[in-house]
Enzyme design. Structure first.
Site, PDB file in Angstrom:
ATOM      1  N   ASP A  54     -10.911  -1.155   2.959  1.00  0.00           N
ATOM      2  CA  ASP A  54      -9.635  -0.471   2.804  1.00  0.00           C
ATOM      3  C   ASP A  54      -8.467  -1.443   2.863  1.00  0.00           C
ATOM      4  O   ASP A  54      -8.645  -2.653   2.973  1.00  0.00           O
ATOM      5  CB  ASP A  54      -9.493   0.674   3.821  1.00  0.00           C
ATOM      6  CG  ASP A  54      -9.206   0.179   5.236  1.00  0.00           C
ATOM      7  OD1 ASP A  54      -9.190  -1.046   5.461  1.00  0.00           O
ATOM      8  OD2 ASP A  54      -9.015   1.031   6.122  1.00  0.00           O
TER       9      ASP A  54
ATOM     10  N   LYS B  59      -5.829   2.922   0.521  1.00  0.00           N
ATOM     11  CA  LYS B  59      -4.822   3.909   0.168  1.00  0.00           C
ATOM     12  C   LYS B  59      -3.439   3.304   0.382  1.00  0.00           C
ATOM     13  O   LYS B  59      -3.180   2.649   1.373  1.00  0.00           O
ATOM     14  CB  LYS B  59      -4.976   5.171   1.024  1.00  0.00           C
ATOM     15  CG  LYS B  59      -6.317   5.857   0.857  1.00  0.00           C
ATOM     16  CD  LYS B  59      -6.444   7.037   1.791  1.00  0.00           C
ATOM     17  CE  LYS B  59      -7.791   7.742   1.626  1.00  0.00           C
ATOM     18  NZ  LYS B  59      -8.904   6.912   2.061  1.00  0.00           N
TER      19      LYS B  59
ATOM     20  N   MET C 135       1.283   4.259  12.003  1.00  0.00           N
ATOM     21  CA  MET C 135       1.913   4.457  10.682  1.00  0.00           C
ATOM     22  C   MET C 135       3.027   5.491  10.761  1.00  0.00           C
ATOM     23  O   MET C 135       3.072   6.435   9.966  1.00  0.00           O
ATOM     24  CB  MET C 135       0.847   4.864   9.659  1.00  0.00           C
ATOM     25  CG  MET C 135      -0.309   3.896   9.552  1.00  0.00           C
ATOM     26  SD  MET C 135       0.175   2.259   8.937  1.00  0.00           S
ATOM     27  CE  MET C 135       0.292   2.603   7.183  1.00  0.00           C
TER      28      MET C 135
END
Length: 483
Positions: free
Chosen positions: A37, A59, A174
Site C-alpha cells: 500500500d 489508496k 490521518m
C-alpha cells in the site's frame, strides 16, 4: 492439483527502514508476490527476491487504486496458484489496516496465513517527535482513533465524551481534513482548549515534519501551514515532554533528502551512515547481476589475482565448487579492488589486500563483471557476471520521487553517474532537469568530469575520496540547505 500457497499479512512499520520486524523482513525476502500500500517505505521492496511480482494496492485521497474486495480476491487467487504472498501494510496491519477482512477471506477459502504485527505509527511517530505516549507524571492511558469513516461527510462517529474525559493521550490517524471537527468535539466534551496538540507528518522519515499548538489553535495553524496527510494528530498533556525529549530532529542530517547514484547490488555504507544521521536516502537505480555462462581459466598460469567486486568473489568460489577445485588452486597473491571485496574474501578465509602498482600484469587475472573498465592493459580478464538495471522497480521509484523532495545527489563514481542517467532516461526523465537545482557531491575527478558534461550545476568534491570525508563535509554545511 497445485498445492495452495501461504499468505503473510505483514506490518511494514511507519517508515524508517530499520523499524520493520525481523519476521516481516523474512516474509518480504521469500515472497513470490507482494501487494503493497501507499503508507509504507517502498524501499523495503528492494529486499524482495528477483522476479517477485509487485502489485500496488495503495489508496490516495479521492482515488482508490484497488478496491478492498479486489485485494481480497487477489490474495486468494495468488495463493491458489501455490505462491507465497505478502500483503504489506504501513504500520501495523491490525490498526486500521483492515487485516480482519483480509484474514476472514483467506479463512473462508481455507488458505493458510499468518498475521505479522508491525510498529504502529501512532506510537512510532510520537517517539520520533520526542513524545512517549504514556508517562507516570502525564498519561496513564492511550488511545488510537480513526479520524475519518465511510460516512458521506467522512466525519467519524466516536464516543467523544469517553474519549475526552477518559483518555490521557489520543492519537488520531490521518486526521488533517477533519481537524476542526476533532478539536471542536474534544473541547465540547470536556477537554481544555489549552490541551497541547502536535501534528506529525511522515513520522520516522528523515523528512518528518511537526507542528505544535493547542486544541484551540492547531486547526488554524494547520490551515496556514498547509499541513497535509499522511500525519498523526497527537493530543494530550504529554506533548509538553517534546521540549526535553526531542531527539530525532537533532540528528545532524535530519531533513536532508538525498539521492545516491549506484551501479552495484551490495549494501551502501554511505547510505547506511546517512540514514543513521537522520537523512532520507534513495539509492538509484536498483541493479541485478546477470550471471555469465563461463568456465574457469587455468589458474596455475597466474601468480596474481584481483577481484573487482564482492559479487565476483561469490561467483568465483561458486565456480571453484562446481569444478571440484579447492582453495589451493587460487594464486598466491590475492587482491581486492575495494574494502568490500577484501571483506568478502575474508569470509572465504583469504586475507587479501589492495594491489600494489608494480604488480606483474602479464601474470595478473582480473575477475569481475562484464562491463568493468579494462584498467590493466596486459592483464587477463575473466567475467563472471554483468550488472544490469532492474527495470521492474521503475514504478516503485516513481512513487519514491513523487513523495520525496530530493535536494542533494551523491555520485560515487563516473560509472554510477552513467548508470543513474541511463535509468533516468528509461523512466522518461530528462537528465538536465533531473539534476536541476540540486546539490551535487562527487567523490573524485572521474565522477565530477562525467557529471559536468551533462549539467552546469555546482559540483562539490571532498578533499579525500572517502565516505567519512564526504559525510563530514555535508554535515558541516548545516541544516540551512533543507529549510
Amino acid at each position: 492439483m497445485m498445492n495452495k500457497g501461504k499468505v503473510f499479512l505483514v506490518g511494514a512499520g511507519p517508515g524508517d527502514l530499520k523499524l520493520i520486524t525481523v519476521k516481516g523482513m523474512e516474509a518480504i525476502t521469500k515472497a513470490d508476490v507482494i501487494l503493497y500500500d501507499r503508507l509504507l517505505n517502498p524501499q523495503l521492496l528492494m529486499e524482495a527476491k528477483e522476479n517477485c511480482e509487485f502489485i500496488y494496492s495503495g489508496k490516495l485521497p479521492d482515488r482508490h487504486i484497488l478496491r478492498q474486495e479486489t485485494i481480497n480476491s487477489l490474495l486468494v487467487e495468488k495463493a491458489l496458484e501455490g505462491k507465497t504472498v505478502v500483503r504489506l501494510k504501513g504500520g501495523d496491519p491490525s490498526v486500521f489496516g483492515r487485516v480482519g477482512e483480509e484474514a476472514e477471506e483467506l479463512a473462508i477459502n481455507e488458505i493458510e496465513y499468518e498475521i505479522v504485527p508491525g510498529i504502529t505509527s501512532g506510537i512510532a511517530a510520537a517517539a520520533y517527535a520526542g513524545i512517549p505516549v504514556t508517562h507516570r507524571a502525564y498519561a496513564g492511558s492511550f488511545a488510537v482513533v480513526t479520524a475519518h469513516d465511510q460516512s458521506a461527510d467522512g466525519k467519524p462517529s466516536i464516543n467523544w465524551a469517553g474519549l475526552a474525559q477518559g483518555v490521557d493521550t489520543i492519537a488520531f490517524y490521518m486526521g488533517i481534513k477533519n481537524l476542526p471537527f476533532i478539536c471542536e468535539n474534544l473541547t465540547a466534551y470536556g477537554k481544555s482548549p489549552d490541551t497541547p496538540v502536535i501534528l506529525i507528518q511522515w513520522g520516522t522519515y528523515g523528512r518528518q515534519k511537526t507542528l505544535e499548538g493547542t486544541l484551540a489553535t492547531i486547526a488554524e495553524l494547520a490551515k496556514e501551514q498547509q499541513f497535509l496527510n499522511p500525519a498523526i494528530t497527537l493530543v494530550g498533556e504529554i506533548v509538553k515532554l517534546r521540549e526535553k525529549l526531542n531527539w530525532f530532529e537533532k540528528k545532524p542530517m535530519y531533513g536532508r533528502q538525498i539521492l545516491l547514484a549506484r551501479s552495484g547490488v551490495t549494501e551502501s555504507r554511505i547510505a547506511n551512515k546517512l540514514r543513521d544521521l537522520g537523512a532520507d536516502v534513495i539509492e538509484f537505480p536498483k541493479m541485478k547481476a546477470k550471471k555469465e555462462r563461463v568456465e574457469l581459466p587455468n589458474l596455475s598460469e597466474y601468480s596474481n589475482i584481483l577481484f573487482t567486486s564482492p559479487e565476483s568473489v561469490d561467483d568465483f568460489f561458486a565456480l571453484l565448487k562446481e569444478e571440484k577445485l579447492d582453495i589451493r588452486s587460487v594464486p598466491r597473491n590475492v587482491y581486492g579492488a575495494s574494502s568490500k571485496s577484501i571483506a568478502k574474501l575474508a569470509q572465504f578465509g583469504i586475507m587479501a589486500s589492495n594491489m600494489p602498482e608494480d604488480v606483474n600484469q602479464n601474470q595478473l587475472l582480473v575477475i569481475g563483471e562484464k562491463n568493468i573498465e579494462p584498467v590493466y592493459e596486459n592483464a587477463h580478464y575473466f567475467y563472471t557476471h554483468e550488472m544490469i538495471i532492474d527495470e521492474s522497480y521503475f514504478p516503485i521509484y516513481n512513487r519514491l520521487f513523487e513523495d520525496a523532495a530530493i535536494e542533494s545527489v551523491i555520485i560515487p563514481s563516473g560509472r554510477a553517474f552513467t548508470t543513474m542517467m541511463t535509468a533516468a532516461k528509461k523512466m522518461n526523465m530528462e537528465p538536465a532537469s533531473f539534476l536541476k537545482g540540486k546539490m551535487l557531491y562527487c567523490m573524485g575527478k572521474k565522477s565530477s568530469n562525467a557529471t559536468s558534461e551533462l549539467t552546469n550545476e555546482h559540483i562539490t568534491i571532498p578533499e579525500k575520496p572517502t565516505a567519512d570525508e564526504l559525510l563530514h563535509m555535508m554535515i558541516s554545511q548545516g541544516k540551512e540547505l533543507t529549510r
